[in-house]
Design a protein around this motif. Structure first.
Motif, PDB file in Angstrom:
ATOM      1  N   SER A  71      52.181  24.753  15.250  1.00 34.70           N
ATOM      2  CA  SER A  71      51.494  26.002  14.909  1.00 34.70           C
ATOM      3  C   SER A  71      52.397  26.916  14.087  1.00 34.70           C
ATOM      4  N   LEU A  72      53.664  27.027  14.495  1.00 34.60           N
ATOM      5  CA  LEU A  72      54.615  27.832  13.740  1.00 34.60           C
ATOM      6  C   LEU A  72      54.818  27.268  12.337  1.00 34.60           C
ATOM      7  N   ALA A  73      54.917  25.947  12.259  1.00 33.89           N
ATOM      8  CA  ALA A  73      55.103  25.308  10.956  1.00 33.89           C
ATOM      9  C   ALA A  73      53.906  25.555  10.045  1.00 33.89           C
ATOM     10  N   ARG A  74      52.703  25.514  10.601  1.00 35.52           N
ATOM     11  CA  ARG A  74      51.501  25.766   9.805  1.00 35.52           C
ATOM     12  C   ARG A  74      51.471  27.210   9.299  1.00 35.52           C
ATOM     13  N   ILE A  75      51.873  28.150  10.153  1.00 37.72           N
ATOM     14  CA  ILE A  75      51.908  29.556   9.743  1.00 37.72           C
ATOM     15  C   ILE A  75      52.892  29.752   8.601  1.00 37.72           C
ATOM     16  N   VAL A  76      54.076  29.150   8.717  1.00 36.15           N
ATOM     17  CA  VAL A  76      55.093  29.280   7.661  1.00 36.15           C
ATOM     18  C   VAL A  76      54.595  28.666   6.358  1.00 36.15           C
ATOM     19  N   THR A  77      53.987  27.489   6.450  1.00 37.64           N
ATOM     20  CA  THR A  77      53.493  26.804   5.250  1.00 37.64           C
ATOM     21  C   THR A  77      52.439  27.619   4.520  1.00 37.64           C
ATOM     22  N   GLU A  78      51.527  28.228   5.261  1.00 40.54           N
ATOM     23  CA  GLU A  78      50.461  28.992   4.621  1.00 40.54           C
ATOM     24  C   GLU A  78      50.937  30.368   4.140  1.00 40.54           C
ATOM     25  N   ALA A  79      51.800  31.000   4.938  1.00 44.38           N
ATOM     26  CA  ALA A  79      52.274  32.344   4.583  1.00 44.38           C
ATOM     27  C   ALA A  79      53.176  32.317   3.358  1.00 44.38           C
ATOM     28  N   PHE A  80      53.922  31.210   3.184  1.00 41.61           N
ATOM     29  CA  PHE A  80      54.834  31.104   2.046  1.00 41.61           C
ATOM     30  C   PHE A  80      54.403  29.988   1.101  1.00 41.61           C
ATOM     31  N   ALA A  81      53.117  29.854   0.928  1.00 35.99           N
ATOM     32  CA  ALA A  81      52.580  28.870  -0.009  1.00 35.99           C
ATOM     33  C   ALA A  81      52.977  29.248  -1.442  1.00 35.99           C
ATOM     34  N   PRO A  82      53.043  28.284  -2.356  1.00 32.24           N
ATOM     35  CA  PRO A  82      53.433  28.583  -3.740  1.00 32.24           C
ATOM     36  C   PRO A  82      52.620  29.706  -4.378  1.00 32.24           C
ATOM     37  N   THR A  83      51.311  29.727  -4.146  1.00 39.49           N
ATOM     38  CA  THR A  83      50.476  30.781  -4.724  1.00 39.49           C
ATOM     39  C   THR A  83      50.912  32.157  -4.234  1.00 39.49           C
ATOM     40  N   VAL A  84      51.213  32.256  -2.955  1.00 37.90           N
ATOM     41  CA  VAL A  84      51.632  33.540  -2.373  1.00 37.90           C
ATOM     42  C   VAL A  84      52.978  33.961  -2.944  1.00 37.90           C
ATOM     43  N   LEU A  85      53.949  33.047  -2.962  1.00 40.29           N
ATOM     44  CA  LEU A  85      55.289  33.388  -3.425  1.00 40.29           C
ATOM     45  C   LEU A  85      55.300  33.774  -4.901  1.00 40.29           C
ATOM     46  N   VAL A  86      54.605  33.009  -5.740  1.00 41.21           N
ATOM     47  CA  VAL A  86      54.575  33.323  -7.168  1.00 41.21           C
ATOM     48  C   VAL A  86      53.901  34.669  -7.414  1.00 41.21           C
ATOM     49  N   SER A  87      52.794  34.911  -6.734  1.00 41.96           N
ATOM     50  CA  SER A  87      52.077  36.180  -6.923  1.00 41.96           C
ATOM     51  C   SER A  87      52.938  37.370  -6.503  1.00 41.96           C
ATOM     52  N   VAL A  88      53.565  37.267  -5.340  1.00 45.49           N
ATOM     53  CA  VAL A  88      54.422  38.356  -4.858  1.00 45.49           C
ATOM     54  C   VAL A  88      55.610  38.557  -5.789  1.00 45.49           C
ATOM     55  N   PHE A  89      56.163  37.470  -6.292  1.00 43.45           N
ATOM     56  CA  PHE A  89      57.300  37.566  -7.205  1.00 43.45           C
ATOM     57  C   PHE A  89      56.915  38.270  -8.508  1.00 43.45           C
ATOM     58  N   LEU A  90      55.804  37.894  -9.095  1.00 45.52           N
ATOM     59  CA  LEU A  90      55.370  38.515 -10.349  1.00 45.52           C
ATOM     60  C   LEU A  90      55.029  39.991 -10.151  1.00 45.52           C
ATOM     61  N   LEU A  91      54.360  40.298  -9.055  1.00 44.26           N
ATOM     62  CA  LEU A  91      54.016  41.692  -8.767  1.00 44.26           C
ATOM     63  C   LEU A  91      55.272  42.518  -8.474  1.00 44.26           C
ATOM     64  N   GLY A  92      56.154  41.974  -7.644  1.00 43.48           N
ATOM     65  CA  GLY A  92      57.346  42.716  -7.256  1.00 43.48           C
ATOM     66  C   GLY A  92      58.319  42.934  -8.394  1.00 43.48           C
ATOM     67  N   SER A  93      58.571  41.877  -9.181  1.00 36.41           N
ATOM     68  CA  SER A  93      59.505  42.020 -10.300  1.00 36.41           C
ATOM     69  C   SER A  93      58.939  42.951 -11.364  1.00 36.41           C
ATOM     70  N   GLY A  94      57.635  42.866 -11.581  1.00 39.59           N
ATOM     71  CA  GLY A  94      57.013  43.758 -12.561  1.00 39.59           C
ATOM     72  C   GLY A  94      57.100  45.213 -12.137  1.00 39.59           C
ATOM     73  N   ALA A  95      56.815  45.478 -10.874  1.00 42.15           N
ATOM     74  CA  ALA A  95      56.872  46.849 -10.374  1.00 42.15           C
ATOM     75  C   ALA A  95      58.295  47.377 -10.379  1.00 42.15           C
ATOM     76  N   ALA A  96      59.264  46.516 -10.048  1.00 44.17           N
ATOM     77  CA  ALA A  96      60.660  46.953  -9.996  1.00 44.17           C
ATOM     78  C   ALA A  96      61.194  47.317 -11.380  1.00 44.17           C
ATOM     79  N   ARG A  97      60.753  46.627 -12.407  1.00 46.15           N
ATOM     80  CA  ARG A  97      61.262  46.860 -13.757  1.00 46.15           C
ATOM     81  C   ARG A  97      60.445  47.880 -14.550  1.00 46.15           C
ATOM     82  N   ASP A  98      59.133  47.864 -14.366  1.00 46.42           N
ATOM     83  CA  ASP A  98      58.275  48.676 -15.237  1.00 46.42           C
ATOM     84  C   ASP A  98      57.280  49.541 -14.481  1.00 46.42           C
ATOM     85  N   GLY A  99      57.481  49.727 -13.208  1.00 45.78           N
ATOM     86  CA  GLY A  99      56.620  50.621 -12.443  1.00 45.78           C
ATOM     87  C   GLY A  99      55.189  50.118 -12.338  1.00 45.78           C
ATOM     88  N   TRP A 100      54.244  51.071 -12.370  1.00 48.25           N
ATOM     89  CA  TRP A 100      52.837  50.720 -12.215  1.00 48.25           C
ATOM     90  C   TRP A 100      52.342  49.821 -13.345  1.00 48.25           C
TER      91      TRP A 100
END
Length: 255
Positions: free
Chosen positions: A69-98
């Motif tokens: 169950s823990l492994a399934r939660i980790v796999t879904e919470a940190f799926a490639p789609t989630v990580l890439v989306s968070v990375f693009l949103l976070g890096s964009g906000a950190a460098r160029d704001g809104w």
């Protein structure tokens, strides 16, 4: 009291507690039932010194229920789609704001959210095994479709004069698709771990060592993929250098 006597007393107390803990717990529950409905509490026999059935039961439940169950939660919470989306949103906000956040979201639509939506539709219609595309032979069509979506996204970003962070992030993600796709043509590399390594290394390289804890992501995610038997240890390990390799040009781009 001597030091030896204190140690012996502490050891006996600890042993007594471990032996009597099940009885204490059961007794508390029994008295609660007694005060609730008037029934007389009962007591289980005290476990003997050789009784280890409780530990076996806990160990069994951990490996059969809790661990997967823990492994399934980790796999879904940190799926490639989630990580890439968070990375693009976070890096964009950190460098160029809104503005960076907005264009990071647009980039995520074309390289992560859009392709994932297509994968979900294909999986529900039976064309793919699951939303993680577990069958290696099915990954090439998904890769081609994702690269086509990324190409359209690049054109959109350039026409809208998007910040450099969003453009480079999209190009790095597309490069990662090519690297992982090339390996998956003959071997089932862990995409989860490759993306995790890319995000961790790119973040630390661009924003400093304060983000160093992210470097543990591949370890945790790799564990979950092995527990779920979606990958071997070798496949999750190989994903780390693949993702780190893609992060190098992103860092050198100076975004």
């Amino acid at each position: 009291m001597s030091e030896a006597a204190i140690r012996r007393s502490t050891r006996l107390t600890s042993t007594s507690f471990l032996q009597h803990a099940p009885r204490v717990l059961h007794t508390s529950r029994s008295w609660f039932i007694f005060f609730s409905n008037g029934s007389r509490p009962s007591y289980p026999p005290l476990p003997t010194a050789g009784s280890h059935v409780y530990l076996q039961l806990i160990r069994h439940r951990y490996h059969r229920q809790v661990k997967p169950s823990l492994a399934r939660i980790v796999t879904e919470a940190f799926a490639p789609t989630v990580l890439v989306s968070v990375f693009l949103l976070g890096s964009g906000a950190a460098r160029d704001g809104w503005r960076g956040l907005l264009f990071g979201f647009i980039a995520a639509i074309f390289v992560a959210l859009g392709p994932f939506l297509g994968i979900l539709i294909a999986a529900r219609s039976g064309k793919l095994t699951d939303h993680h595309v577990g069958d290696r032979k099915q990954r090439l069509p998904v890769l081609i479709g994702s690269l086509g979506s990324a190409a359209i996204g690049l054109v959109v970003l350039l026409l809208l004069q998007a910040p450099r962070t969003a453009v480079v992030g999209l190009l790095a993600t597309a490069l990662g698709m090519i690297v992982v796709g090339a390996v998956n043509a003959f071997w089932k590399l862990s995409v989860h771990n490759a993306v995790a390594a890319f995000v961790a290394v790119a973040t630390v390289g661009s924003f400093g060592w304060a983000w160093a804890p992210l470097l543990l992501l591949p370890l945790v995610i790799g564990w979950s993929r092995v527990v779920l038997k979606d990958h071997t240890v070798a496949q999750v390990i190989a994903g780390v250098p693949a993702g780190a390799l893609v992060a190098v040009p992103y860092i050198l781009a100076g975004v």
